[in-house]
Design an enzyme around this catalytic site. Structure first.
Site, mmCIF file in Angstrom:
data_model
loop_
_atom_site.group_PDB
_atom_site.id
_atom_site.type_symbol
_atom_site.label_atom_id
_atom_site.label_comp_id
_atom_site.label_asym_id
_atom_site.label_seq_id
_atom_site.Cartn_x
_atom_site.Cartn_y
_atom_site.Cartn_z
ATOM 1 N N ASP A 1 -1.788 2.703 0.892
ATOM 2 C CA ASP A 1 -2.060 2.983 2.294
ATOM 3 C C ASP A 1 -0.926 2.461 3.246
ATOM 4 O O ASP A 1 0.160 2.197 3.089
ATOM 5 C CB ASP A 1 -3.266 1.847 2.713
ATOM 6 C CG ASP A 1 -4.186 2.233 2.180
ATOM 7 O OD1 ASP A 1 -4.998 3.108 1.661
ATOM 8 O OD2 ASP A 1 -5.228 1.002 1.999
HETATM 9 N N1 URA Z 1 -6.459 -0.402 -2.111
HETATM 10 C C1 URA Z 1 -5.717 -0.472 -0.658
HETATM 11 O O1 URA Z 1 -6.938 -1.191 -0.254
HETATM 12 N N2 URA Z 1 -4.834 -0.106 -0.256
HETATM 13 C C2 URA Z 1 -4.244 0.550 -1.228
HETATM 14 O O2 URA Z 1 -3.178 1.165 -0.798
HETATM 15 C C3 URA Z 1 -4.554 0.363 -2.167
HETATM 16 C C4 URA Z 1 -5.114 -0.570 -3.223
#
Ligand code: URA
Length: 253
Positions: free
Chosen positions: A114
């Site tokens: 993310d």
């Molecule tokens: N879980 C999440 O919520 N975000 C990420 O970037 C990776 C795993």
């Protein structure tokens, strides 16, 4: 998008005779003759079997001419918060903009993080490797360090191990390992990658993730000497122990 939205490249492979026919613009029957007369080599060895499956990194020659000779590239990047795991983005800097490599146009991203997650991002031109790392059936463990808004308890450990139900997809997450490292911090190991998975798993306890950092993917650990935004090439030995490198010996080819 989280891991599962990875750029899951289709493994590039095909039959040797068809590859030569297409590349050299020969009819298949002439390719058969070339093969039979020992005019074709794969990785330096004469090959007469036109049905042999070849991969993008096999070196192929025909009548002394090199048709394909490509080397694999494996990179690790320490992704900073605020950089997007995409090749192009109108609003944010992309991970590819951080890579200054002469063959960066060949690379794809192996499993996304993310925008507000930091840590290990792998990039490669080897679709076998990225397919192996991202295919759900491979169950490659990904390790994260997380900091929460509210204190953690042992109930979280059990819930993560039992699996958390996501109503939107109507699924229960696979057993995940949660190790509490302090009142507000923990290590999470996932073997899958649903959309915003970790945030949503803690969301079940109404406990907001403050920071999320990926420290390992399979056998590859983020190099602690890399500052956010820095990257380096991986040596083949860093990709895993020979036993664990199933993808190299034909798995998912
Ligand atoms: N879980 C999440 O919520 N975000 C990420 O970037 C990776 C795993």
């Amino acid at each position: 998008m989280a891991d599962i939205a990875a750029t899951r490249m289709k493994s590039k492979r095909g039959r040797l005779d068809r590859y030569i026919a297409k590349t050299c613009q020969h009819p298949l029957r002439s390719v058969k003759l070339l093969l039979a007369s020992g005019q074709v080599t794969v990785n330096g060895v004469i090959e007469r079997d036109g049905q042999r499956l070849i991969h993008e990194f096999d070196c192929i020659t025909c009548e002394g001419r090199v048709l394909q000779q490509q080397t694999p590239i494996y990179l690790m990047l320490h992704k900073p918060v605020g950089v997007v795991c995409a090749t192009i983005d109108r609003h944010h800097k992309t991970v590819l903009e951080l890579i200054d490599h002469p063959r960066k146009h060949e690379l794809h991203i192996v499993g996304r993080l993310d925008l507000n997650t930091s840590g290990l991002v792998l990039l490669t031109n080897d679709s076998r490797w990225s397919r192996y790392l991202t295919a759900p059936e491979s169950k490659v463990p990904k390790r994260y360090e997380v900091m929460l808004e509210k204190p953690l308890t042992d109930d979280y450990v059990k819930a993560f191990s039992d699996g958390v139900y996501f109503a939107y997809e109507d699924l229960t997450t696979a057993p995940a390992t949660l190790v509490l490292t302090s009142e507000y911090t923990a290590e999470v190991i996932l073997t899958e990658g649903k959309y915003h998975q970790i945030k949503r798993m803690f969301g079940r306890f109404r406990n907001a993730v403050q920071t999320l950092h990926r420290s390992a993917v399979g056998d590859v650990e983020l190099d602690a000497t890399l500052a956010p935004g820095e990257w380096r090439q991986l040596a083949v030995e860093e990709l895993g122990s020979p036993e664990s490198i199933a993808w190299r010996s034909g798995f998912l080819r």
